[in-house]
Design a protein around this motif. Structure first.
Motif, PDB file in Angstrom:
ATOM      1  N   GLU A  62       0.817  -1.243  -0.062  1.00 26.54           N
ATOM      2  CA  GLU A  62       0.167   0.171  -0.065  1.00 26.54           C
ATOM      3  C   GLU A  62       0.901   1.240  -0.179  1.00 26.54           C
ATOM      4  OE1 GLU A  62      -2.845   0.100   3.113  1.00 26.54           O
ATOM      5  OE2 GLU A  62      -4.518  -0.946   1.484  1.00 26.54           O
ATOM      6  N   PRO A  63       0.438   2.446  -0.090  1.00 26.55           N
ATOM      7  CA  PRO A  63       1.202   3.573  -0.372  1.00 26.55           C
ATOM      8  C   PRO A  63       1.896   3.682   0.861  1.00 26.55           C
ATOM      9  CG  PRO A  63      -0.819   4.099  -1.415  1.00 26.55           C
ATOM     10  CD  PRO A  63      -1.115   2.435  -0.695  1.00 26.55           C
ATOM     11  N   ASP A  64       1.408   3.679   1.867  1.00 24.53           N
ATOM     12  CA  ASP A  64       2.029   3.908   3.408  1.00 24.53           C
ATOM     13  C   ASP A  64       2.749   2.717   3.850  1.00 24.53           C
ATOM     14  OD1 ASP A  64      -0.084   2.579   3.898  1.00 24.53           O
ATOM     15  OD2 ASP A  64      -0.663   3.795   5.562  1.00 24.53           O
ATOM     16  N   SER A  65       2.875   1.581   3.468  1.00 20.49           N
ATOM     17  CA  SER A  65       3.561   0.420   4.132  1.00 20.49           C
ATOM     18  C   SER A  65       3.431  -0.815   3.101  1.00 20.49           C
ATOM     19  CB  SER A  65       2.693   0.039   5.394  1.00 20.49           C
ATOM     20  OG  SER A  65       1.383  -0.436   5.104  1.00 20.49           O
ATOM     21  N   VAL A  66       4.319  -1.905   3.506  1.00 19.72           N
ATOM     22  CA  VAL A  66       4.440  -2.967   2.736  1.00 19.72           C
ATOM     23  C   VAL A  66       4.262  -4.306   3.776  1.00 19.72           C
ATOM     24  CG1 VAL A  66       6.196  -4.576   1.320  1.00 19.72           C
ATOM     25  CG2 VAL A  66       6.045  -1.882   1.104  1.00 19.72           C
ATOM     26  N   PHE A  67       3.471  -5.040   3.354  1.00 20.54           N
ATOM     27  CA  PHE A  67       3.134  -6.153   4.163  1.00 20.54           C
ATOM     28  C   PHE A  67       3.727  -7.522   3.464  1.00 20.54           C
ATOM     29  CE2 PHE A  67       0.182  -3.550   5.912  1.00 20.54           C
ATOM     30  CZ  PHE A  67       0.118  -4.078   7.331  1.00 20.54           C
ATOM     31  N   VAL A  68       4.441  -8.253   4.128  1.00 23.17           N
ATOM     32  CA  VAL A  68       4.974  -9.638   3.567  1.00 23.17           C
ATOM     33  C   VAL A  68       4.678 -10.611   4.720  1.00 23.17           C
ATOM     34  CG1 VAL A  68       6.781 -11.082   2.802  1.00 23.17           C
ATOM     35  CG2 VAL A  68       6.630  -8.610   2.251  1.00 23.17           C
ATOM     36  N   VAL A  69       3.911 -11.850   4.417  1.00 17.42           N
ATOM     37  CA  VAL A  69       3.292 -12.688   5.681  1.00 17.42           C
ATOM     38  C   VAL A  69       3.716 -14.015   4.795  1.00 17.42           C
ATOM     39  CG1 VAL A  69       1.606 -13.378   6.996  1.00 17.42           C
ATOM     40  CG2 VAL A  69       1.446 -10.972   6.287  1.00 17.42           C
ATOM     41  N   PRO A  70       4.929 -14.557   5.482  1.00 15.93           N
ATOM     42  CA  PRO A  70       5.205 -16.090   5.035  1.00 15.93           C
ATOM     43  C   PRO A  70       4.522 -16.935   6.048  1.00 15.93           C
ATOM     44  CG  PRO A  70       7.194 -14.996   6.110  1.00 15.93           C
ATOM     45  CD  PRO A  70       6.106 -13.816   5.937  1.00 15.93           C
ATOM     46  N   TRP A  71       4.007 -17.938   5.690  1.00 19.25           N
ATOM     47  CA  TRP A  71       3.640 -19.050   6.619  1.00 19.25           C
ATOM     48  C   TRP A  71       4.394 -20.377   6.201  1.00 19.25           C
ATOM     49  CZ3 TRP A  71      -1.146 -18.458   9.338  1.00 19.25           C
ATOM     50  CH2 TRP A  71      -1.902 -17.430   9.355  1.00 19.25           C
ATOM     51  N   LEU A  72       4.945 -21.167   7.091  1.00 19.88           N
ATOM     52  CA  LEU A  72       5.686 -22.283   6.865  1.00 19.88           C
ATOM     53  C   LEU A  72       4.741 -23.681   7.860  1.00 19.88           C
ATOM     54  CD1 LEU A  72       9.329 -21.384   7.239  1.00 19.88           C
ATOM     55  CD2 LEU A  72       7.737 -21.261   5.246  1.00 19.88           C
ATOM     56  N   LEU A  73       4.615 -24.450   6.868  1.00 20.41           N
ATOM     57  CA  LEU A  73       3.846 -25.817   7.372  1.00 20.41           C
ATOM     58  C   LEU A  73       4.771 -26.842   7.031  1.00 20.41           C
ATOM     59  CD1 LEU A  73       0.272 -24.933   6.193  1.00 20.41           C
ATOM     60  CD2 LEU A  73       1.399 -24.255   8.273  1.00 20.41           C
ATOM     61  N   ASP A  74       5.643 -27.543   8.123  1.00 15.80           N
ATOM     62  CA  ASP A  74       6.647 -28.428   7.749  1.00 15.80           C
ATOM     63  C   ASP A  74       6.082 -29.801   8.319  1.00 15.80           C
ATOM     64  OD1 ASP A  74       8.290 -26.627   6.578  1.00 15.80           O
ATOM     65  OD2 ASP A  74       8.945 -26.056   8.614  1.00 15.80           O
ATOM     66  N   VAL A  75       6.285 -30.996   7.683  1.00 16.67           N
ATOM     67  CA  VAL A  75       5.876 -32.063   8.200  1.00 16.67           C
ATOM     68  C   VAL A  75       6.949 -33.096   8.191  1.00 16.67           C
ATOM     69  CG1 VAL A  75       4.150 -34.282   8.123  1.00 16.67           C
ATOM     70  CG2 VAL A  75       3.806 -32.023   7.702  1.00 16.67           C
ATOM     71  N   ARG A  84       5.188 -32.299  13.092  1.00 20.70           N
ATOM     72  CA  ARG A  84       4.538 -31.086  12.416  1.00 20.70           C
ATOM     73  C   ARG A  84       5.068 -29.999  13.172  1.00 20.70           C
ATOM     74  NH1 ARG A  84       0.452 -32.684   9.001  1.00 20.70           N
ATOM     75  NH2 ARG A  84       0.130 -34.888   9.015  1.00 20.70           N
ATOM     76  N   ARG A  85       5.165 -28.780  12.207  1.00 20.01           N
ATOM     77  CA  ARG A  85       5.389 -27.717  12.592  1.00 20.01           C
ATOM     78  C   ARG A  85       4.918 -26.457  11.788  1.00 20.01           C
ATOM     79  NH1 ARG A  85      11.653 -25.173  13.768  1.00 20.01           N
ATOM     80  NH2 ARG A  85      11.258 -23.273  14.926  1.00 20.01           N
TER      81      ARG A  85
END
Length: 322
Positions: A62-75, A84-85
């Motif tokens: 967005e103009p005022d901020s940047v969002f990065v959201v990683p989710w990790l699902l390990d087996v 599981r994690r």
């Protein structure tokens, strides 16, 4: 131990609690489809001894901020139970907030790679069993990732799949559109650990993902492969090298870590130069003098593809050691 390039984070709790309090609403209960997945029957199967890696990375701006959201699902299979994690991080600007960390065990299942809900992690599953979204729900905090239609999909030589999807992130009742990378990989435990991967985007003009299937020994070069989507074309790229162009000390692990990279394909079709904007690293435990490293780099730079130059931003998953 952790190393972050930013100061103390404004937590996800602070972002979400204010919005929930203002509306006077409690988070809803877990969805029934997730509960149905939890109750899937166990089925004895041969010991395969495999590591399954599922990553979903939201890239939005967005103009005022940047969002990065990683989710990790390990087996991890191969023992009497399946390990599981689940982990999740919120990157806003240059501030990292690790909001989810869960470890648990389940009986051996017919499809061990299938994600399961646990604790604050909720799943939205479609009628056909496909994953349609993830949620983090804990007390007054809530974060939702919704998965939309696929833009493109690529399958690698070892069966790994990478999909780019439309998606949206809802945080404190604010919905943000963006791009989602859905990554699926698996390796035999006897082969070693999964290697690094990176996703890059230049608006809607170019999307790229590169990975090394296995983390090679320090005295052997890693083999990188990738895929570039540009002008509605999907172009596989092989024989890539990702070299460290700059390093800094990570004292917690007594190792150097990269903060700059050069990327090049053997045929010269792909060239790039990247640097770290911010990073979140964790030092593990080990008996040796060098400790394992596990984390992410928020990267930006330029990528030259078929002679055209693109300004790119993305995420690099990086590990060292056991």
């Amino acid at each position: 131990m952790r190393l972050s390039s930013a100061g103390p984070a404004a937590t996800l709790a602070a972002l979400c609690a204010a919005a929930v309090a203002a509306c006077g609403e409690a988070p809803p209960p877990a969805d029934t489809e997730s509960a149905a997945v939890t109750a899937a029957p166990a089925d004895a199967r041969p010991d395969t001894g495999r590591v399954y890696e599922r990553a979903l990375v939201f890239l939005g701006s967005e103009p005022d901020s940047v969002f990065v959201v990683p989710w990790l699902l390990d087996v991890r299979t191969g023992g009497p139970t399946t390990e599981r994690r689940a982990r999740g991080w919120l990157l806003r600007g240059d501030v990292w907030d690790p909001f989810l960390e869960a470890r648990w065990e389940t009986p051996t299942l017919r499809a061990p790679w299938r994600p399961l809900p646990h604790g604050a992690l909720r799943l939205q599953v479609g009628d056909g069993g496909g994953l349609e979204g993830l949620s983090f729900v804990e007390d007054t905090r809530r974060l939702d990732l919704s998965l939309g239609p696929a833009r493109a999909e690529w399958t690698g030589r070892r069966g790994e799949t990478f999909r780019f999807l439309d998606g949206s992130l809802t945080l404190a009742e604010r919905s943000l559109p963006g791009l989602v990378l859905d990554l699926n990989r698996a390796v035999e435990i006897q082969e070693g650990a999964p290697g690094d991967w990176m996703v890059l985007a230049s608006g809607d003009s170019l999307h790229a993902v590169v990975h090394t299937p296995l983390r090679e020994a320090e005295d052997r070069p890693e083999v990188w492969r990738g895929w570039v989507r540009v002008d509605f074309r999907d172009v596989p790229t092989a024989d890539l090298t990702l070299d460290w162009a700059a390093v800094r000390a990570f004292e917690a692990a007594r190792r150097d870590v990269p903060v700059g990279w050069t990327l090049r394909s053997a045929d010269g079709t792909v060239e790039g130069r990247l640097e770290a904007r911010s990073f979140h690293l964790v030092a593990g435990e080990d008996a040796g003098p060098l400790l394992p490293v596990d984390g992410f780099f928020d990267v930006e730079g330029t990528l030259v593809f078929e002679g055209a130059e693109y300004a790119v931003r993305g995420l690099l998953r990086h590990t060292q050691g056991d």
